[in-house]
Design a protein around this motif. Structure first.
Motif, PDB file in Angstrom:
ATOM      1  N   VAL A  47      -2.808   0.009   5.788  1.00 57.80           N
ATOM      2  CA  VAL A  47      -3.438   1.236   5.298  1.00 57.80           C
ATOM      3  C   VAL A  47      -2.697   2.453   5.830  1.00 57.80           C
ATOM      4  O   VAL A  47      -2.605   3.484   5.157  1.00 57.80           O
ATOM      5  CB  VAL A  47      -4.925   1.277   5.685  1.00 57.80           C
TER       6      VAL A  47
ATOM      7  N   THR B 237      -6.893   4.486  10.885  1.00 53.36           N
ATOM      8  CA  THR B 237      -6.651   3.136  10.389  1.00 53.36           C
ATOM      9  C   THR B 237      -5.428   2.536  11.073  1.00 53.36           C
ATOM     10  O   THR B 237      -4.723   3.207  11.822  1.00 53.36           O
ATOM     11  CB  THR B 237      -6.429   3.124   8.865  1.00 53.36           C
TER      12      THR B 237
ATOM     13  N   PRO C 178       0.816  -1.220   0.000  1.00 55.12           N
ATOM     14  CA  PRO C 178       0.000   0.000   0.000  1.00 55.12           C
ATOM     15  C   PRO C 178       0.847   1.268   0.000  1.00 55.12           C
ATOM     16  O   PRO C 178       0.458   2.274  -0.604  1.00 55.12           O
ATOM     17  CB  PRO C 178      -0.824  -0.128   1.284  1.00 55.12           C
TER      18      PRO C 178
END
Length: 593
Positions: A522, A518, A452
């Motif tokens: 993430v 989060t 990510p």
């Protein structure tokens, strides 16, 4: 024609080389720091580099099987996550598996042993009075260290519990058997107290300080007191099997035994009933004391109920001789710290100071903050995770990013022509800063680059290119109005700057909110997006704008060459406005025919 007014803007316009020199010096300095640190590549997350996966199984106490429920398991996950990530932004993953298991994934490059100690230590944290302590395993007795610790609580509201140690002092095997220095065991700060009075207070046999009864310091003993004293007499903490079982199964209200290591010597402790629970600690943090020169210390804040408990126990302990004026901070049967007190400590906070290193202080603060789990966990398995799948995904992501970057560059070249050189140079500067800073953040805060986060870096290409396009279009608008390039560059900057700042602020705000609400991977995306957004502002202000100001002085751009991207004819610029003088008013002469 009147000379242009000179001021702050004119001065900045005439010296764009300063901004370029500043950002180039910053790049060189950061790159030098990266090579000096020895970390020339960013740390990779577990999905890219592999790491360690730990499986923990919840174990309920006898007669309390209902304690293994979703609420307690979620609480345990939250505490474990804060524990391991308290070591840095390590991108560790903590999640439940089924109803009884918790999986902890620790990326390669993190201190996996320390992380395992932090996560795998699942027993509750207790503050227990120390009834007796002495070295085990045939440790030779050494003279007590000279000097008296300044352990008095301060007169301010923030009174202190101190755990002072004298540099170079060796553990003492005196009559009280009190440890006298600080050391580390499995990444934890294990500290002992110095003797305020070198005069022995017990027998010379090394027995537990004249065989104190549990009620002598603990405010009332339990039925297990005699059993605990028997266990204490036979306990050898230098023996790993005995050390592991020390205090096993002891309830908070019972007298028990424990082990702690000081400068390579194991000490055994006879501990009274728990006076303060780990849940009574609201917050603990490691700080560096620059005023008194005491070095690293741990500050603790207690809850309202914990404040009263801590005040009561310290008031009792302060009346006792050494070592009965100490309390042991016990986690999973191990005494991780044993500070002493000489005065009741109230006010809701206290601090433990001594010969702490930064790692020791942070480790102790981390355990104090997140030490109390609602369940007991057993380590079922520890496996090594390979990065084969993550490597394939990274390769695919990098290919996608390269294709996207190539399309952006192609668009810039076709549409902006010569201006594309400025955009490409700015993208290269932004990429260099991002890479170097990510490499430095790995050892600095434990930042790990995962998939990510790579996506966040790819998204940042579009955000950065968008800033260049905003500025270029503002300049082209000024040229369409009939202005020459140099005035157009300066007049377009204030409006473009405002738009760029607003756009980047929105992106950074979204990244910050995403990072806060989060966890796990993430957060890696949000952190990278926020970092690249900040760097976009730095590059546009200190590189793109000054570079365009310099190139505006070159004939290729100033004269509007067809391949410069600033050709007035191609942009449909209107002719420059020209002013005509009106004839001066005066008498009008007429002639007669």
């Amino acid at each position: 024609m009147a000379a242009p007014k000179r001021g702050r803007n004119a001065s900045a316009q005439s010296k764009p080389g300063r901004s370029l020199a500043l950002i180039l010096i910053a790049i060189v300095a950061l790159t030098g720091g990266m090579f000096a640190s020895g970390h020339t590549t960013p740390r990779l997350g577990i999905d890219l580099a592999g790491g360690t996966s730990i499986t923990l199984r919840a174990v309920a106490e006898d007669g309390n099987e209902a304690a293994i429920n979703k609420t307690n398991m979620d609480t345990a996950v939250s505490i474990m996550e804060r524990r391991v990530n308290g070591l840095g932004v390590s991108e560790a993953e903590v999640q439940t598996q089924g109803t009884h298991n918790i999986i902890v994934n620790i990326p390669k490059g993190t201190n996996s042993k320390q992380a395992r100690d932090q996560v795998g230590t699942t027993a509750k944290l207790y503050f227990r009075p120390v009834l007796a302590t002495e070295p085990t395993g045939g440790a030779p007795a050494t003279p007590s260290p000279t000097g008296t610790p300044s352990g008095s609580p301060s007169a301010a509201a923030s009174e202190k519990a101190t755990d002072k140690a004298t540099d170079g002092a060796s553990p003492s095997a005196s009559a009280t058997g009190t440890p006298s220095a600080s050391a580390t065991t499995q990444g934890r700060a294990v500290t002992g107290a110095l003797k305020a009075d070198p005069t022995p207070s017990g027998s010379a046999s090394g027995s537990p300080a004249a065989s104190p009864s549990p009620s002598a310091s603990a405010g009332g003993g339990t039925d297990s007191g005699s059993d605990a004293q028997t266990a204490y007499a036979t306990l050898d903490c230098s023996n790993e099997s005995q050390r592991t079982k020390a205090g096993e199964g002891a309830k908070p209200e019972e007298t028990t035994v424990g082990c702690g290591e000081i400068q390579g010597v194991w000490y055994k402790y006879l501990l009274g009933p728990a006076a303060v629970d780990g849940t009574d600690v609201k917050k603990a943090q490691a700080v560096y004391d620059t005023q008194s020169g005491a070095g690293w210390k741990v500050q603790m804040d207690f809850t309202s109920g914990g404040d009263k408990k801590f005040g009561d126990i310290t008031a009792k302990l302060a009346q006792n001789p050494q070592p009965q004026n100490q309390f042991g901070i016990v986690l999973d049967g191990e005494v991780v710290s044993s500070p002493y007190v000489n005065q009741a400590i109230t006010g809701g906070n206290a601090e433990i100071s001594g010969s702490f290193t930064q790692q020791e202080a942070q480790g102790l603060a981390n355990m104090l903050s997140y030490g109390a789990l609602p369940l007991t966990f057993k380590e079922d398995s520890v496996t090594t995770v390979t990065a084969a799948l993550g490597g394939e995904q990274l390769e695919a992501g990098l290919i996608a990013g390269a294709i996207g970057l190539a399309l952006v560059v192609l668009y810039l070249v076709v549409y902006y022509r010569g201006l594309a050189l400025i955009a490409i140079a700015s993208l290269l500067v932004s990429a260099a800063l991002t890479y170097v800073i990510m490499s430095l953040l790995g050892p600095a805060i434990g930042f790990a680059l995962n998939l990510p986060a790579v996506c966040g870096a790819i998204v940042a290409i579009g955000i950065t290119a968008d800033s260049f396009i905003v500025y270029f279009e503002r300049v082209r608008d000024e040229i369409r109005e009939g202005r020459t390039l140099r005035p157009a560059v300066e007049r377009a900057w204030p409006r473009a700057r405002r738009t760029i700042l607003v756009s980047d602020f929105v992106s950074f705000l979204a990244a910050a909110v995403l990072f806060i609400v989060t966890v796990g991977k993430v957060q890696g995306f949000a952190f990278t997006l926020g970092l690249t957004t900040v760097l976009d502002v730095v590059v546009v202000f200190f590189f793109t704008k000054p570079l365009l100001t310099l190139l505006a002085r070159r004939r290729f751009f100033a004269d509007g060459h067809p391949w410069s991207g600033l050709d007035p004819k191609r942009l449909g610029a209107r002719p420059p406005l020209r002013r005509t003088r009106r004839p001066a008013a005066g008498p009008v002469e007429t002639k007669e025919a």
